[in-house]
Design a protein around this motif. Structure first.
Motif, mmCIF file in Angstrom:
data_model
loop_
_atom_site.group_PDB
_atom_site.id
_atom_site.type_symbol
_atom_site.label_atom_id
_atom_site.label_comp_id
_atom_site.label_asym_id
_atom_site.label_seq_id
_atom_site.Cartn_x
_atom_site.Cartn_y
_atom_site.Cartn_z
ATOM 1 N N TRP A 53 66.585 75.389 25.066
ATOM 2 C CA TRP A 53 67.973 74.990 25.309
ATOM 3 C C TRP A 53 68.499 74.115 24.171
ATOM 4 O O TRP A 53 69.522 74.412 23.560
ATOM 5 C CB TRP A 53 68.047 74.210 26.621
ATOM 6 C CG TRP A 53 69.461 73.920 27.058
ATOM 7 C CD1 TRP A 53 70.344 73.093 26.459
ATOM 8 C CD2 TRP A 53 70.127 74.482 28.175
ATOM 9 N NE1 TRP A 53 71.533 73.088 27.144
ATOM 10 C CE2 TRP A 53 71.424 73.939 28.208
ATOM 11 C CE3 TRP A 53 69.759 75.384 29.168
ATOM 12 C CZ2 TRP A 53 72.351 74.264 29.192
ATOM 13 C CZ3 TRP A 53 70.688 75.704 30.149
ATOM 14 C CH2 TRP A 53 71.966 75.150 30.147
ATOM 15 N N LEU A 64 72.668 82.438 23.617
ATOM 16 C CA LEU A 64 72.639 83.383 24.732
ATOM 17 C C LEU A 64 74.009 84.026 24.946
ATOM 18 O O LEU A 64 74.118 85.248 25.081
ATOM 19 C CB LEU A 64 72.178 82.665 26.006
ATOM 20 C CG LEU A 64 72.128 83.485 27.289
ATOM 21 C CD1 LEU A 64 71.236 84.708 27.149
ATOM 22 C CD2 LEU A 64 71.658 82.609 28.447
ATOM 23 N N ILE A 78 65.527 87.620 28.839
ATOM 24 C CA ILE A 78 65.554 86.273 28.270
ATOM 25 C C ILE A 78 65.009 85.254 29.264
ATOM 26 O O ILE A 78 65.481 85.172 30.399
ATOM 27 C CB ILE A 78 66.971 85.894 27.815
ATOM 28 C CG1 ILE A 78 67.408 86.841 26.708
ATOM 29 C CG2 ILE A 78 67.014 84.435 27.355
ATOM 30 C CD1 ILE A 78 68.774 86.607 26.143
ATOM 31 N N PHE A 80 64.675 81.333 29.643
ATOM 32 C CA PHE A 80 65.054 80.009 29.161
ATOM 33 C C PHE A 80 63.893 79.057 29.422
ATOM 34 O O PHE A 80 63.338 79.047 30.516
ATOM 35 C CB PHE A 80 66.305 79.502 29.892
ATOM 36 C CG PHE A 80 67.464 79.244 28.996
ATOM 37 C CD1 PHE A 80 67.401 78.251 28.032
ATOM 38 C CD2 PHE A 80 68.632 79.973 29.117
ATOM 39 C CE1 PHE A 80 68.468 77.995 27.198
ATOM 40 C CE2 PHE A 80 69.714 79.727 28.295
ATOM 41 C CZ PHE A 80 69.625 78.739 27.330
ATOM 42 N N ALA A 93 72.629 78.698 32.757
ATOM 43 C CA ALA A 93 71.808 79.622 31.966
ATOM 44 C C ALA A 93 71.767 81.002 32.612
ATOM 45 O O ALA A 93 71.925 82.023 31.931
ATOM 46 C CB ALA A 93 70.396 79.068 31.813
ATOM 47 N N ALA A 98 70.669 84.651 31.288
ATOM 48 C CA ALA A 98 69.210 84.495 31.279
ATOM 49 C C ALA A 98 68.621 85.267 32.463
ATOM 50 O O ALA A 98 69.230 85.348 33.525
ATOM 51 C CB ALA A 98 68.833 83.025 31.375
ATOM 52 N N ASP A 99 67.440 85.845 32.268
ATOM 53 C CA ASP A 99 66.763 86.576 33.335
ATOM 54 C C ASP A 99 65.808 85.682 34.116
ATOM 55 O O ASP A 99 65.530 85.935 35.288
ATOM 56 C CB ASP A 99 65.962 87.747 32.742
ATOM 57 C CG ASP A 99 66.874 88.756 32.078
ATOM 58 O OD1 ASP A 99 67.521 89.511 32.811
ATOM 59 O OD2 ASP A 99 66.954 88.769 30.831
ATOM 60 N N TYR A 101 63.825 81.428 34.113
ATOM 61 C CA TYR A 101 63.957 80.035 33.721
ATOM 62 C C TYR A 101 62.629 79.354 33.959
ATOM 63 O O TYR A 101 62.021 79.572 35.004
ATOM 64 C CB TYR A 101 65.040 79.386 34.586
ATOM 65 C CG TYR A 101 65.583 78.104 34.059
ATOM 66 C CD1 TYR A 101 64.956 76.900 34.340
ATOM 67 C CD2 TYR A 101 66.730 78.081 33.273
ATOM 68 C CE1 TYR A 101 65.465 75.704 33.847
ATOM 69 C CE2 TYR A 101 67.247 76.889 32.792
ATOM 70 C CZ TYR A 101 66.605 75.708 33.077
ATOM 71 O OH TYR A 101 67.097 74.533 32.596
#
Length: 121
Positions: A53, A64, A78, A80, A93, A98-99, A101
């Protein structure tokens, strides 16, 4: 072989993540900020991106958003990876594309689980 671009300004994080990802079968490249990562993606889009990040030059969130609006930029999975544990940051995110985290610090089990889970569908 699946490809992964690790985007993090920490050399240590990149080195640790590279070792784990290569051991589970990923071909790995690295970038130390979002700008360098975007340039690499424009030349050769990876299958997966491990994205920090907080970085200089271009943050992970800026990267992103830019990537997801780029032709072909919707394709990479992705993950994060950050110290930000605020629910608002996580939601931001995911909303930006994002897929997955995960939190720092991570270990092999966490990283392997997140990455292998992306491709089990």
């Amino acid at each position: 072989m699946k490809t992964c671009l690790i985007v993090d300004d920490s050399t240590v994080i990149r080195k640790v993540a590279r070792r784990i990802l290569e051991e589970i079968g990923f071909e790995v490249d690295e970038a130390e900020d979002g700008k360098e990562a975007f340039e690499k993606c424009a030349k050769n889009m990876p299958d997966t991106i491990l994205l920090d990040w907080n970085m200089p030059v271009m943050s992970g969130l800026e990267f992103l958003k830019k990537l997801r609006s780029y032709v072909g930029g919707e394709m990479p999975k992705i993950v994060f990876c950050t110290t930000e544990n605020d629910v608002g940051h996580i939601a931001m995110a995911l909303k930006a594309g994002a897929d997955e985290y995960m939190m720092k610090p991570f270990d092999r089990e966490i990283l392997e689980g997140k990455f292998l889970g992306l491709y089990q569908n």
